[in-house]
Design an enzyme around this catalytic site. Structure first.
Site, PDB file in Angstrom:
ATOM      1  N   ARG A 202      37.300  39.646  40.667  1.00  0.00           N
ATOM      2  CA  ARG A 202      36.643  38.377  40.373  1.00  0.00           C
ATOM      3  C   ARG A 202      36.386  38.312  38.880  1.00  0.00           C
ATOM      4  O   ARG A 202      36.052  39.329  38.249  1.00  0.00           O
ATOM      5  CB  ARG A 202      35.315  38.255  41.136  1.00  0.00           C
ATOM      6  CG  ARG A 202      35.494  37.900  42.598  1.00  0.00           C
ATOM      7  CD  ARG A 202      36.029  36.475  42.769  1.00  0.00           C
ATOM      8  NE  ARG A 202      36.219  36.076  44.150  1.00  0.00           N
ATOM      9  CZ  ARG A 202      37.362  36.217  44.834  1.00  0.00           C
ATOM     10  NH1 ARG A 202      38.430  36.748  44.267  1.00  0.00           N
ATOM     11  NH2 ARG A 202      37.454  35.795  46.081  1.00  0.00           N
TER      12      ARG A 202
ATOM     13  N   GLU B 174      36.914  29.900  36.073  1.00  0.00           N
ATOM     14  CA  GLU B 174      38.205  29.344  36.511  1.00  0.00           C
ATOM     15  C   GLU B 174      38.070  27.856  36.787  1.00  0.00           C
ATOM     16  O   GLU B 174      37.041  27.431  37.313  1.00  0.00           O
ATOM     17  CB  GLU B 174      38.664  30.068  37.790  1.00  0.00           C
ATOM     18  CG  GLU B 174      39.049  31.494  37.496  1.00  0.00           C
ATOM     19  CD  GLU B 174      39.523  32.258  38.733  1.00  0.00           C
ATOM     20  OE1 GLU B 174      39.842  31.623  39.761  1.00  0.00           O
ATOM     21  OE2 GLU B 174      39.577  33.487  38.662  1.00  0.00           O
TER      22      GLU B 174
ATOM     23  N   HIS C 214      45.145  33.359  38.904  1.00  0.00           N
ATOM     24  CA  HIS C 214      44.612  33.803  40.208  1.00  0.00           C
ATOM     25  C   HIS C 214      45.705  33.810  41.292  1.00  0.00           C
ATOM     26  O   HIS C 214      45.605  33.091  42.290  1.00  0.00           O
ATOM     27  CB  HIS C 214      43.423  32.923  40.620  1.00  0.00           C
ATOM     28  CG  HIS C 214      42.489  33.616  41.589  1.00  0.00           C
ATOM     29  ND1 HIS C 214      41.137  33.392  41.624  1.00  0.00           N
ATOM     30  CD2 HIS C 214      42.727  34.525  42.570  1.00  0.00           C
ATOM     31  CE1 HIS C 214      40.590  34.125  42.575  1.00  0.00           C
ATOM     32  NE2 HIS C 214      41.534  34.811  43.168  1.00  0.00           N
TER      33      HIS C 214
HETATM   34  C1  DGY Z   1      40.529  36.311  47.830  1.00  0.00           C
HETATM   35  O1  DGY Z   1      41.009  36.162  48.955  1.00  0.00           O
HETATM   36  O2  DGY Z   1      39.371  36.662  47.659  1.00  0.00           O
HETATM   37  C2  DGY Z   1      41.429  36.108  46.687  1.00  0.00           C
HETATM   38  O3  DGY Z   1      40.807  36.089  45.475  1.00  0.00           O
HETATM   39  C3  DGY Z   1      42.302  34.897  46.871  1.00  0.00           C
HETATM   40  O4  DGY Z   1      43.542  35.399  46.562  1.00  0.00           O
END
Ligand code: DGY
Length: 333
Positions: A252, A281, A299
């Site tokens: 993240r 983001e 992402h």
């Molecule tokens: C998630 O599933 O948490 C991812 O970041 C999306 O790809």
């Protein structure tokens, strides 16, 4: 019996949308533009289940659970019983507010492990071997020909990979790095895997994050997002990294203090970074966009067709269990 009404906040792969339409009274967001907080709020008032993605902020206000200065809205204005997140991370959802609302929350673990580990390895290789920079160089017609000192990068094979977080994705990356690139693997995780599992991955547990940072040529982050891990990588921690080391993040964005990262890159405290996620983001700190020693992706960790279909089918499986009166297999709240 009538079908449960479901609102899906973004477009999903066709195969999954087709299946959803067979079993639910389905409302799709045809435009695929992000829904406003008001539209999300309305969705929870209108549907039995809402299926958001990791980029939808399902906060206390959207859930009407009462945030400072607002009145909790009445039960009549809140219909949803299930929030099926399209993603393994669920830090986009205020689970305390969800619980207060009696809302069940599910996620999609497991099915995106390989895709995300692949992308972490891609970033690691790309930043070490200057792939983005090299491609830009060629596309900009700057290449004048092969020469012994041209765009020398850093060899990956045999180096040390440090993992902050050794859950499913951390382990999948460890396997690729150890078995594929003969890397030594160090890790720190408050809930580590068994010694046997670690041994099979050629991985050694370290007692602290700093101990991993001090000894690793590449550091890859695999922690959940949220308050506990916010800015886990800050100026002090960058200073602990080996000179010439690289940082990879597919977890993240807010796990990294992006301003401190820019400073660490500018001053040469670390050699480079491969980033798939960002603090705000879809924006990345503008200075990062100007740097040659970073590889930046929008992402894409789980972005393979196979994985995105599997994620959708996992949301569906959870919802079918929920509406059959069972506990969904991936319930997180
Ligand atoms: C998630 O599933 O948490 C991812 O970041 C999306 O790809």
């Amino acid at each position: 019996m009538s079908k449960p009404k479901v609102i899906v906040t973004r477009r999903w792969p066709d195969e999954v949308e087709t299946r959803l339409a067979e079993v639910f009274d389905l409302q799709l967001n045809e435009s695929d533009r992000p829904m406003s907080q008001d539209r999300l709020r309305a969705a929870f008032a209108q549907a039995d289940a809402v299926f958001p993605t990791v980029s939808d902020r399902i906060d206390a206000d959207v859930l009407g659970a009462g945030v400072q200065g607002t009145e909790p809205r009445g039960a009549e204005a809140f219909r949803a019983k299930l929030c099926g997140n399209f993603g393994v991370g669920f830090n986009n959802i205020d689970v305390v507010a969800a619980k207060a609302r009696g809302l069940t929350v599910t996620n999609t673990p497991g099915v995106l492990t390989d895709a995300t580990a692949e992308l972490a390895m891609t970033l690691l290789l790309a930043v070490a071997r200057r792939v983005g920079e090299g491609e830009r160089h060629l596309r900009n017609r700057q290449w004048t020909g092969w020469r012994p000192t041209h765009m020398m990068g850093t060899q990956v094979t045999g180096k040390t990979l440090g993992l902050i977080g050794m859950g499913r994705i951390g382990r999948a990356l460890a396997a690729r790095a150890h078995l594929g690139f003969n890397m030594d693997v160090l890790f720190h995780d408050p809930t580590p895997p068994s010694t046997a599992v670690a041994k099979a991955l050629g991985a050694t547990a370290c007692g602290s994050i700093e101990a991993v940072l001090e000894r690793s040529d590449f550091v890859s982050l695999h922690t959940p997002g949220g308050a506990h891990t916010k800015h886990l990588m800050n100026a002090e921690r960058f200073a602990c990294m080996k000179p010439g080391a690289f940082l990879i993040n597919t977890s993240r964005g807010d796990v990294i203090d992006e301003a401190a990262l820019v400073q660490a890159l500018r001053s040469g405290v670390i050699a480079g970074a491969g980033l798939d996620v960002f603090e705000a983001e879809p924006q990345a700190t503008p200075a990062l966009l100007e740097m040659e020693n970073v590889v930046l992706l929008p992402h894409l960790g789980s972005a393979t067709l196979e994985t995105r279909v599997a994620m959708g089918m996992t949301v569906l499986k959870n919802a079918l269990a929920f509406f059959a009166g069972e506990t969904p297999p991936n319930r997180v709240a």
